[in-house]
Scaffold this motif. Structure first.
Motif, PDB file in Angstrom:
ATOM      1  N   ILE A   1      30.423 -56.757 -17.226  1.00 23.76           N
ATOM      2  CA  ILE A   1      30.607 -55.371 -17.681  1.00 23.76           C
ATOM      3  C   ILE A   1      31.710 -54.692 -16.883  1.00 23.76           C
ATOM      4  CG2 ILE A   1      29.484 -53.105 -17.736  1.00 23.76           C
ATOM      5  CD1 ILE A   1      26.898 -54.604 -18.494  1.00 23.76           C
ATOM      6  N   ALA A   2      31.755 -54.931 -15.575  1.00 22.31           N
ATOM      7  CA  ALA A   2      32.814 -54.338 -14.750  1.00 22.31           C
ATOM      8  C   ALA A   2      34.186 -54.863 -15.155  1.00 22.31           C
ATOM      9  CB  ALA A   2      32.547 -54.629 -13.276  1.00 22.31           C
ATOM     10  N   LEU A   3      34.281 -56.155 -15.447  1.00 19.77           N
ATOM     11  CA  LEU A   3      35.561 -56.726 -15.872  1.00 19.77           C
ATOM     12  C   LEU A   3      36.000 -56.183 -17.227  1.00 19.77           C
ATOM     13  CD1 LEU A   3      35.138 -60.443 -14.761  1.00 19.77           C
ATOM     14  CD2 LEU A   3      36.670 -58.737 -13.795  1.00 19.77           C
ATOM     15  N   ILE A   4      35.064 -56.012 -18.136  1.00 18.46           N
ATOM     16  CA  ILE A   4      35.405 -55.445 -19.442  1.00 18.46           C
ATOM     17  C   ILE A   4      35.915 -54.020 -19.282  1.00 18.46           C
ATOM     18  CG2 ILE A   4      34.395 -54.654 -21.622  1.00 18.46           C
ATOM     19  CD1 ILE A   4      32.637 -57.180 -21.558  1.00 18.46           C
ATOM     20  N   ASP A   5      35.294 -53.246 -18.394  1.00 21.36           N
ATOM     21  CA  ASP A   5      35.762 -51.878 -18.141  1.00 21.36           C
ATOM     22  C   ASP A   5      37.178 -51.879 -17.578  1.00 21.36           C
ATOM     23  OD1 ASP A   5      33.417 -50.820 -19.082  1.00 21.36           O
ATOM     24  OD2 ASP A   5      32.533 -50.517 -17.088  1.00 21.36           O
ATOM     25  N   ARG A   6      37.467 -52.800 -16.669  1.00 17.48           N
ATOM     26  CA  ARG A   6      38.822 -52.885 -16.110  1.00 17.48           C
ATOM     27  C   ARG A   6      39.837 -53.262 -17.176  1.00 17.48           C
ATOM     28  NH1 ARG A   6      37.768 -55.982 -10.377  1.00 17.48           N
ATOM     29  NH2 ARG A   6      36.532 -54.320  -9.441  1.00 17.48           N
ATOM     30  N   ILE A   7      39.470 -54.176 -18.064  1.00 17.18           N
ATOM     31  CA  ILE A   7      40.390 -54.569 -19.140  1.00 17.18           C
ATOM     32  C   ILE A   7      40.659 -53.384 -20.061  1.00 17.18           C
ATOM     33  CG2 ILE A   7      40.545 -55.988 -21.232  1.00 17.18           C
ATOM     34  CD1 ILE A   7      39.179 -58.223 -19.646  1.00 17.18           C
ATOM     35  N   ARG A   8      39.629 -52.609 -20.367  1.00 21.13           N
ATOM     36  CA  ARG A   8      39.825 -51.419 -21.213  1.00 21.13           C
ATOM     37  C   ARG A   8      40.758 -50.414 -20.542  1.00 21.13           C
ATOM     38  NH1 ARG A   8      33.625 -50.714 -23.171  1.00 21.13           N
ATOM     39  NH2 ARG A   8      33.682 -52.329 -24.770  1.00 21.13           N
ATOM     40  N   MET A   9      40.580 -50.231 -19.238  1.00 22.48           N
ATOM     41  CA  MET A   9      41.467 -49.315 -18.512  1.00 22.48           C
ATOM     42  C   MET A   9      42.903 -49.813 -18.550  1.00 22.48           C
ATOM     43  SD  MET A   9      39.091 -48.108 -15.264  1.00 22.48           S
ATOM     44  CE  MET A   9      40.448 -48.360 -14.187  1.00 22.48           C
ATOM     45  N   LEU A  10      43.102 -51.123 -18.342  1.00 22.94           N
ATOM     46  CA  LEU A  10      44.458 -51.675 -18.390  1.00 22.94           C
ATOM     47  C   LEU A  10      45.054 -51.542 -19.786  1.00 22.94           C
ATOM     48  CD1 LEU A  10      44.056 -54.879 -16.209  1.00 22.94           C
ATOM     49  CD2 LEU A  10      45.392 -52.845 -15.667  1.00 22.94           C
ATOM     50  N   ASP A  11      44.240 -51.732 -20.812  1.00 22.35           N
ATOM     51  CA  ASP A  11      44.722 -51.592 -22.180  1.00 22.35           C
ATOM     52  C   ASP A  11      45.159 -50.154 -22.443  1.00 22.35           C
ATOM     53  OD1 ASP A  11      45.234 -52.586 -24.800  1.00 22.35           O
ATOM     54  OD2 ASP A  11      43.370 -51.625 -25.486  1.00 22.35           O
ATOM     55  N   ASN A  12      44.371 -49.196 -21.962  1.00 21.14           N
ATOM     56  CA  ASN A  12      44.755 -47.787 -22.120  1.00 21.14           C
ATOM     57  C   ASN A  12      46.047 -47.486 -21.362  1.00 21.14           C
ATOM     58  OD1 ASN A  12      42.577 -47.201 -23.740  1.00 21.14           O
ATOM     59  ND2 ASN A  12      41.285 -46.527 -22.041  1.00 21.14           N
ATOM     60  N   ASP A  13      46.199 -48.055 -20.175  1.00 18.18           N
ATOM     61  CA  ASP A  13      47.426 -47.861 -19.409  1.00 18.18           C
ATOM     62  C   ASP A  13      48.632 -48.439 -20.150  1.00 18.18           C
ATOM     63  OD1 ASP A  13      46.007 -46.606 -17.427  1.00 18.18           O
ATOM     64  OD2 ASP A  13      45.955 -48.359 -16.090  1.00 18.18           O
ATOM     65  N   LEU A  14      48.442 -49.618 -20.753  1.00 24.71           N
ATOM     66  CA  LEU A  14      49.548 -50.216 -21.509  1.00 24.71           C
ATOM     67  C   LEU A  14      49.921 -49.368 -22.722  1.00 24.71           C
ATOM     68  CD1 LEU A  14      48.669 -54.016 -21.422  1.00 24.71           C
ATOM     69  CD2 LEU A  14      50.641 -52.907 -20.423  1.00 24.71           C
ATOM     70  N   ILE A  15      48.930 -48.808 -23.386  1.00 19.61           N
ATOM     71  CA  ILE A  15      49.210 -47.951 -24.545  1.00 19.61           C
ATOM     72  C   ILE A  15      49.998 -46.716 -24.098  1.00 19.61           C
ATOM     73  CG2 ILE A  15      48.131 -46.422 -26.247  1.00 19.61           C
ATOM     74  CD1 ILE A  15      45.884 -48.552 -26.468  1.00 19.61           C
ATOM     75  N   ARG A  16      49.576 -46.095 -22.982  1.00 19.09           N
ATOM     76  CA  ARG A  16      50.300 -44.926 -22.484  1.00 19.09           C
ATOM     77  C   ARG A  16      51.723 -45.282 -22.069  1.00 19.09           C
ATOM     78  NH1 ARG A  16      46.587 -43.928 -18.482  1.00 19.09           N
ATOM     79  NH2 ARG A  16      44.617 -43.841 -19.550  1.00 19.09           N
ATOM     80  N   LEU A  17      51.893 -46.428 -21.417  1.00 17.86           N
ATOM     81  CA  LEU A  17      53.243 -46.863 -21.025  1.00 17.86           C
ATOM     82  C   LEU A  17      54.120 -47.106 -22.242  1.00 17.86           C
ATOM     83  CD1 LEU A  17      52.696 -49.278 -18.029  1.00 17.86           C
ATOM     84  CD2 LEU A  17      54.102 -47.244 -18.059  1.00 17.86           C
TER      85      LEU A  17
END
Length: 90
Positions: free
Chosen positions: A54-70
């Motif tokens: 669950i922690a890894l999935i949350d980190r992946i979601r955060m990275l995905d959101n960061d990539l979208i913003r970038l």
């Protein structure tokens, strides 16, 4: 109990109660042993790995959101650059 039986005791049990009864008791002990192993050893381990997952999935979601913003920022910069080039040509 069954683990400490030697061959002679086992043959006496089979003669006294019969093979089906002794084998049923042995299989019952095997099922109990597997149940205890799963509940004592595997279930806590599965719970721990579930929390890690669950922690890894949350980190992946955060990275995905960061990539979208970038990507949005890069698109804005490219668009502004094109607009600046178009304005300088006119």
């Amino acid at each position: 109990m069954l683990g400490s039986l030697d061959a002679e005791q086992l043959t006496l049990l089979i003669k006294q109660y019969g093979f089906p009864i002794v084998s049923s008791v042995g299989m019952g002990y095997f099922v109990y042993f597997i149940y205890k192993f799963v509940t004592d050893k595997l279930m806590p381990l599965i719970g721990e790995t579930n929390a890690i997952l669950i922690a890894l999935i949350d980190r992946i979601r955060m990275l995905d959101n960061d990539l979208i913003r970038l990507q949005q920022k890069v698109n804005v910069v490219l668009q502004l650059g094109e607009e600046h080039v178009n304005k300088s040509k006119t």
